[in-house]
Motif scaffolding. Structure first.
Motif, PDB file in Angstrom:
ATOM      1  N   LEU A   1      39.367  31.728  34.944  1.00 43.79           N
ATOM      2  CA  LEU A   1      39.965  33.067  34.886  1.00 43.79           C
ATOM      3  C   LEU A   1      41.490  32.983  34.897  1.00 43.79           C
ATOM      4  CD1 LEU A   1      37.587  34.990  37.312  1.00 43.79           C
ATOM      5  CD2 LEU A   1      37.554  35.011  34.806  1.00 43.79           C
ATOM      6  N   LEU A   2      42.039  32.114  35.720  1.00 43.49           N
ATOM      7  CA  LEU A   2      43.497  31.974  35.795  1.00 43.49           C
ATOM      8  C   LEU A   2      44.074  31.384  34.511  1.00 43.49           C
ATOM      9  CD1 LEU A   2      43.913  30.754  39.486  1.00 43.49           C
ATOM     10  CD2 LEU A   2      44.514  33.004  38.542  1.00 43.49           C
ATOM     11  N   PHE A   3      43.329  30.510  33.848  1.00 39.91           N
ATOM     12  CA  PHE A   3      43.800  29.891  32.611  1.00 39.91           C
ATOM     13  C   PHE A   3      43.935  30.923  31.487  1.00 39.91           C
ATOM     14  CE2 PHE A   3      43.192  27.675  28.568  1.00 39.91           C
ATOM     15  CZ  PHE A   3      44.158  26.697  28.658  1.00 39.91           C
ATOM     16  N   TYR A   4      43.032  31.901  31.469  1.00 41.10           N
ATOM     17  CA  TYR A   4      43.029  32.921  30.413  1.00 41.10           C
ATOM     18  C   TYR A   4      43.712  34.204  30.882  1.00 41.10           C
ATOM     19  CZ  TYR A   4      40.004  29.921  27.677  1.00 41.10           C
ATOM     20  OH  TYR A   4      39.499  28.872  26.957  1.00 41.10           O
ATOM     21  N   LYS A   5      44.789  34.078  31.598  1.00 43.54           N
ATOM     22  CA  LYS A   5      45.518  35.215  32.162  1.00 43.54           C
ATOM     23  C   LYS A   5      45.850  36.248  31.090  1.00 43.54           C
ATOM     24  CE  LYS A   5      48.460  35.532  36.049  1.00 43.54           C
ATOM     25  NZ  LYS A   5      47.296  36.000  36.709  1.00 43.54           N
ATOM     26  N   GLY A   6      45.652  37.527  31.429  1.00 39.48           N
ATOM     27  CA  GLY A   6      45.929  38.612  30.492  1.00 39.48           C
ATOM     28  C   GLY A   6      45.934  39.949  31.206  1.00 39.48           C
ATOM     29  N   SER A   7      45.510  40.998  30.498  1.00 38.88           N
ATOM     30  CA  SER A   7      45.575  42.348  31.073  1.00 38.88           C
ATOM     31  C   SER A   7      44.206  42.998  31.276  1.00 38.88           C
ATOM     32  CB  SER A   7      46.430  43.248  30.177  1.00 38.88           C
ATOM     33  OG  SER A   7      45.855  43.322  28.885  1.00 38.88           O
ATOM     34  N   ASP A   8      43.116  42.318  30.876  1.00 40.74           N
ATOM     35  CA  ASP A   8      41.777  42.900  31.011  1.00 40.74           C
ATOM     36  C   ASP A   8      41.203  42.623  32.400  1.00 40.74           C
ATOM     37  OD1 ASP A   8      41.740  43.755  28.278  1.00 40.74           O
ATOM     38  OD2 ASP A   8      41.247  41.703  27.676  1.00 40.74           O
ATOM     39  N   PRO A   9      40.697  43.667  33.083  1.00 35.77           N
ATOM     40  CA  PRO A   9      40.149  43.463  34.430  1.00 35.77           C
ATOM     41  C   PRO A   9      38.834  42.682  34.406  1.00 35.77           C
ATOM     42  CG  PRO A   9      39.844  45.733  33.738  1.00 35.77           C
ATOM     43  CD  PRO A   9      40.653  45.064  32.674  1.00 35.77           C
ATOM     44  N   VAL A  10      38.558  42.021  35.518  1.00 33.16           N
ATOM     45  CA  VAL A  10      37.323  41.244  35.698  1.00 33.16           C
ATOM     46  C   VAL A  10      36.534  41.871  36.834  1.00 33.16           C
ATOM     47  CG1 VAL A  10      36.370  38.993  36.333  1.00 33.16           C
ATOM     48  CG2 VAL A  10      38.426  39.118  34.903  1.00 33.16           C
ATOM     49  N   VAL A  11      35.228  42.040  36.606  1.00 25.39           N
ATOM     50  CA  VAL A  11      34.337  42.555  37.651  1.00 25.39           C
ATOM     51  C   VAL A  11      33.224  41.535  37.843  1.00 25.39           C
ATOM     52  CG1 VAL A  11      32.800  44.417  38.350  1.00 25.39           C
ATOM     53  CG2 VAL A  11      34.833  44.937  36.997  1.00 25.39           C
ATOM     54  N   LEU A  12      33.031  41.103  39.091  1.00 28.11           N
ATOM     55  CA  LEU A  12      31.973  40.150  39.426  1.00 28.11           C
ATOM     56  C   LEU A  12      30.785  40.908  40.000  1.00 28.11           C
ATOM     57  CD1 LEU A  12      34.239  37.525  41.221  1.00 28.11           C
ATOM     58  CD2 LEU A  12      33.541  37.535  38.823  1.00 28.11           C
ATOM     59  N   TYR A  13      29.599  40.508  39.608  1.00 32.24           N
ATOM     60  CA  TYR A  13      28.363  41.076  40.157  1.00 32.24           C
ATOM     61  C   TYR A  13      27.657  39.949  40.880  1.00 32.24           C
ATOM     62  CZ  TYR A  13      29.287  45.161  37.339  1.00 32.24           C
ATOM     63  OH  TYR A  13      29.872  46.282  36.809  1.00 32.24           O
ATOM     64  N   TYR A  14      27.536  40.106  42.203  1.00 34.72           N
ATOM     65  CA  TYR A  14      26.945  39.045  43.014  1.00 34.72           C
ATOM     66  C   TYR A  14      26.021  39.658  44.056  1.00 34.72           C
ATOM     67  CZ  TYR A  14      26.572  35.022  46.100  1.00 34.72           C
ATOM     68  OH  TYR A  14      26.089  33.995  46.866  1.00 34.72           O
ATOM     69  N   ASP A  15      24.787  39.220  44.047  1.00 32.96           N
ATOM     70  CA  ASP A  15      23.800  39.648  45.053  1.00 32.96           C
ATOM     71  C   ASP A  15      23.728  41.171  45.158  1.00 32.96           C
ATOM     72  OD1 ASP A  15      21.826  39.066  46.923  1.00 32.96           O
ATOM     73  OD2 ASP A  15      23.242  39.027  48.600  1.00 32.96           O
ATOM     74  N   GLY A  16      23.715  41.848  44.011  1.00 33.93           N
ATOM     75  CA  GLY A  16      23.591  43.302  43.978  1.00 33.93           C
ATOM     76  C   GLY A  16      24.879  44.063  44.233  1.00 33.93           C
ATOM     77  N   SER A  17      25.975  43.344  44.452  1.00 31.04           N
ATOM     78  CA  SER A  17      27.250  44.003  44.726  1.00 31.04           C
ATOM     79  C   SER A  17      28.176  43.900  43.516  1.00 31.04           C
ATOM     80  CB  SER A  17      27.947  43.352  45.915  1.00 31.04           C
ATOM     81  OG  SER A  17      27.179  43.512  47.081  1.00 31.04           O
ATOM     82  N   ARG A  18      28.957  44.957  43.312  1.00 28.59           N
ATOM     83  CA  ARG A  18      29.980  44.988  42.263  1.00 28.59           C
ATOM     84  C   ARG A  18      31.305  44.693  42.944  1.00 28.59           C
ATOM     85  NH1 ARG A  18      33.821  48.371  40.153  1.00 28.59           N
ATOM     86  NH2 ARG A  18      33.956  48.442  37.877  1.00 28.59           N
ATOM     87  N   ILE A  19      31.965  43.603  42.523  1.00 29.36           N
ATOM     88  CA  ILE A  19      33.193  43.164  43.177  1.00 29.36           C
ATOM     89  C   ILE A  19      34.316  43.070  42.137  1.00 29.36           C
ATOM     90  CG2 ILE A  19      34.267  41.356  44.567  1.00 29.36           C
ATOM     91  CD1 ILE A  19      31.273  40.450  45.153  1.00 29.36           C
ATOM     92  N   PRO A  20      35.227  44.052  42.121  1.00 30.57           N
ATOM     93  CA  PRO A  20      36.358  43.949  41.194  1.00 30.57           C
ATOM     94  C   PRO A  20      37.275  42.799  41.628  1.00 30.57           C
ATOM     95  CG  PRO A  20      36.131  46.187  42.067  1.00 30.57           C
ATOM     96  CD  PRO A  20      35.233  45.299  42.873  1.00 30.57           C
ATOM     97  N   ALA A  21      37.564  41.898  40.693  1.00 33.88           N
ATOM     98  CA  ALA A  21      38.510  40.819  40.992  1.00 33.88           C
ATOM     99  C   ALA A  21      39.901  41.433  41.019  1.00 33.88           C
ATOM    100  CB  ALA A  21      38.411  39.722  39.936  1.00 33.88           C
ATOM    101  N   GLY A  22      40.772  40.884  41.776  1.00 31.70           N
ATOM    102  CA  GLY A  22      42.120  41.432  41.898  1.00 31.70           C
ATOM    103  C   GLY A  22      42.927  41.293  40.617  1.00 31.70           C
ATOM    104  N   SER A  23      44.092  41.928  40.602  1.00 28.59           N
ATOM    105  CA  SER A  23      44.959  41.910  39.420  1.00 28.59           C
ATOM    106  C   SER A  23      45.404  40.486  39.080  1.00 28.59           C
ATOM    107  CB  SER A  23      46.164  42.822  39.625  1.00 28.59           C
ATOM    108  OG  SER A  23      46.895  42.404  40.748  1.00 28.59           O
TER     109      SER A  23
END
Length: 118
Positions: free
Chosen positions: A52-74
């Motif tokens: 994720l850090l290698f492909y730095k840009g402006s699009d947000p990332v959202v992780l889905y883990y164990d039924g939870s939605r976790i927005p990754a930070g800026s």
């Protein structure tokens, strides 16, 4: 914006538009959604972080883990492209990545400041 109704007699779907915005007034928003199933290896998480850090840009990332939605930070915003998707799918499995497209109204540009007369 609108409503979707099902006619109970015919089972036909009907769409009713309540608001229609010109496409020129909208901007496209992309986000990268990553499904993490049974990921418990810290090395896998570290590798995902580095990708994720290698492909730095402006699009947000959202992780889905164990039924939870976790927005990754800026800090983890990315430039979504096929190489990024391929690397994450190689790490987490085919189908673990979904790119979501949404639209929102463009923010109105601020008017240029007026110059004071002499």
């Amino acid at each position: 914006r609108g409503k979707l109704n099902r006619d109970s007699r015919t089972e036909e779907l009907n769409m009713i538009a309540e608001q229609v915005d010109p496409l020129a007034d909208l901007e496209k928003i992309r986000s990268l959604n990553v499904e993490m199933v049974d990921v418990q290896d810290k090395q896998v998480l570290e590798r995902l972080k580095n990708i994720l850090l290698f492909y730095k840009g402006s699009d947000p990332v959202v992780l889905y883990y164990d039924g939870s939605r976790i927005p990754a930070g800026s800090k983890f915003r990315v430039d979504i492209n096929p190489d990024l998707v391929n690397q994450i799918e190689e790490l987490l499995g085919t189908g673990s990545v979904r790119v979501e497209y949404n639209h929102r109204k463009k923010e109105a540009a601020e008017p240029a400041p007026e110059l004071a007369p002499y």
